[in-house]
Design an enzyme around this catalytic site. Structure first.
Site, short mmCIF file in Angstrom:
data_model
loop_
_atom_site.label_atom_id
_atom_site.label_comp_id
_atom_site.label_asym_id
_atom_site.label_seq_id
_atom_site.Cartn_x
_atom_site.Cartn_y
_atom_site.Cartn_z
N GLU A 86 0.83 -1.20 0.00
CA GLU A 86 0.00 0.00 0.00
C GLU A 86 0.86 1.26 0.00
O GLU A 86 1.87 1.34 0.70
CB GLU A 86 -0.97 0.01 1.18
CG GLU A 86 -0.34 -0.25 2.54
CD GLU A 86 -1.39 -0.46 3.64
OE1 GLU A 86 -2.60 -0.45 3.35
OE2 GLU A 86 -0.97 -0.67 4.79
N CYS A 87 0.49 2.20 -0.81
CA CYS A 87 1.09 3.52 -0.93
C CYS A 87 2.60 3.43 -1.18
O CYS A 87 3.01 3.06 -2.26
CB CYS A 87 0.76 4.36 0.30
SG CYS A 87 0.76 6.14 -0.05
N GLY A 88 3.44 3.74 -0.20
CA GLY A 88 4.88 3.67 -0.42
C GLY A 88 5.34 2.29 -0.84
O GLY A 88 6.25 2.15 -1.66
#
Length: 528
Positions: free
Chosen positions: A341-343
């Protein structure tokens, strides 16, 4: 299960706006109150890291967008069990909630948890006008006749002389007692950046800052009165049931030794405590590793979870850890369930494992609470299932994915999250992925498993199924030993340390790790 009554003393620390000093005040109280527990009210990852550093133990989040009221109370009791006093820190301004409403605001959570509220107000550049500000917040909503629950005021960035003037004025004009102040002092100031405060691991002298803070706050905060206010919290009826180990899961999972690797270091540190503890409650053993410093993913793992954080601050260190990159590539081609998720999503793109390139838009791209609805069957759920989440990022990618639809409170929708297998020929070595079936779910949203615990359960079950299948799918070439940690064999034209190059058609993002001029995906010369 019948409700039980709990009477733990508790307070909510809130303010008129972000950057008013809530986290500094909260840390001061955690350092001075004996037997304190902390909990963050809202979707923030960074503030709990500071709470944890002060207390020396994990802390979590309560959020009324993510969960219903009973689940929120369950999480609160879980995180504060055994404590002598609970300190809750609100997010943003006191009334700021989802979609421009008070839903999921600090006010709403304080009302649910029956918390007396201490309003932290920035006093710099103010005099009597500060009383008007306090009166506005105290009178804007009523909570059981106690003026929105605000029972005390703490002045931030305030001198002793100004406090001596303002404290009587606040009592006279607002009918609320001032319970102390914090001076403006660079010695304990916490630096901010675009996603909020700098993380604790990036503050080299944090311990010294906290010691100065505690020493100063001990002189300027009325701890006895704050404790007295906290003791006035009314009885809360709830049960701690959310994290009770699922016996039907744990007994079976233990036999199969279901281990999930979790990336956790300075670059990847954005995790909800509730997500990790739910995975454990479902029977998983979590093995933490550092993409920055370790050589590879822990051995004998059947699943992988890479959370968000600040990978953009460590591009060279991530790039130069080529053994970790190769271990990651091989693991992702085994068919084991992988969630990023995300990074973590950007990291998989950088490694050339996922399609797409990205760049820093230098502004918030998508921000706030969302409800995710699955458009495909994944290891997490079936099509049509939903889970609560949020996005908060400055980067965007050319390949956001279409596995889920995100919907904001205001009705705005967009497609998100890739559900896919690793890119074939992610480096020009002749090593072809043997996995055709999707096994990787990755995207910008941060999921909150407690809003739909079946997601955590299904993740663990998918890892168990992979384990039971004997890891039949090798991510290397025909000469590979077939282990999940294999870095390629001697016959591979690219060495185990190969990070991908610009010559790979399928790995435009992987070129960022070749360190050639113009390939700094996190820098000014972004890969596009």
């Amino acid at each position: 299960m019948d409700m039980t009554s709990h009477s733990i003393p508790r307070i909510m620390i809130s303010s008129p706006a972000s950057a008013s000093g809530k986290t500094t005040v909260t840390c001061a109280l955690l350092g001075l109150l004996k037997g304190a527990a902390a909990i963050k009210c809202g979707p923030d990852f960074i503030d709990p890291l500071f709470h944890s550093r002060v207390l020396g133990k994990k802390t979590g989040n309560v959020d009324l967008f993510f969960t219903d009221e009973e689940t929120a109370k369950s999480i609160f009791l879980h995180d504060t069990r055994g404590a002598e006093i609970a300190v809750c820190e609100g997010a943003m301004g006191f009334y700021d909630g989802a979609g421009g409403s008070e839903k999921a605001s600090a006010f709403e959570i304080a009302r649910l948890l029956k918390c007396p509220v201490l309003l932290v107000v920035d006093a710099r550049g103010k005099s009597l006008s500060l009383c008007a500000e306090i009166n506005g917040f105290a009178s804007f909503r009523e909570r059981n006749g106690d003026r929105s629950g605000i029972c005390g005021v703490i002045l931030n960035r305030c001198s002793k002389s100004l406090y001596d003037f303002l404290a009587p004025a606040i009592k006279k004009e607002c009918g609320i007692k001032a319970v102390g102040y914090l001076e403006e002092n660079e010695a304990f100031a916490l630096e901010s950046r675009h996603l909020g405060l700098v993380t604790p691991d990036d503050i080299s002298d944090l311990q010294k800052k906290m010691e100065v803070l505690f020493s100063s706050a001990k002189k300027t905060l009325d701890i006895a009165e704050i404790q007295n206010i906290a003791r006035k919290a009314r009885t809360l009826d709830a049960n701690d049931v959310l994290f009770t180990p699922r016996q039907e899961c744990t007994s079976d999972m233990k036999k199969k030794k279901v281990r999930i690797a979790v990336a956790k270091d300075r670059a990847f540190c954005f995790y909800y405590r509730e997500n990790l503890e739910l995975l454990e409650a479902m029977g998983a053993e979590l093995l933490y590793f550092s993409p920055l410093d370790d050589k590879g993913i822990p051995a004998d793992c059947s699943g992988l979870y890479i959370g968000g954080g600040y990978p953009q601050l460590f591009p060279m260190q991530l790039a130069e850890n080529t053994s970790m990159l190769e271990s990651l590539r091989v693991f992702c081609r085994t068919g084991a369930p992988v969630f990023a998720e995300c990074g973590g999503f950007l990291y998989l793109q950088l490694a050339g494992i996922l399609q797409g390139t990205f760049e820093n838009k230098k502004k918030l791209v998508r921000f706030g609470y969302i409800t995710l609805t699955a458009q495909e069957d994944t290891f997490f759920c079936r099509r049509g299932d939903t889970i609560q989440a949020h996005e908060f990022h400055y980067f965007d990618t050319t390949q956001n994915g279409k596995a889920f639809t995100a919907r904001k409170v205001n009705g705005k929708e967009w497609e998100c999250m890739q559900w896919t297998s690793a890119v074939k020929n992610m480096r020009p070595t002749g090593c072809h992925a043997s996995i055709e079936k999707a096994n990787i779910l990755a995207g910008f949203p941060h999921l909150y498993f407690a809003s739909n615990p079946s997601f955590a359960e299904n993740f663990v079950k998918a890892a168990a199924a992979f384990r039971a299948d004997g890891k039949k799918s090798c991510g290397g070439c025909s000469g590979s030993t077939g282990s999940a940690g294999c870095g390629g064999c001697a016959g591979c034209s690219g060495s185990a340390g190969c990070a991908g190059c610009a010559g790979s058609d399928a790995c435009a993002a992987g070129a960022a790790f070749s360190q050639k001029e113009g390939c700094g995906a996190f820098g000014e010369k972004n890969v596009k």
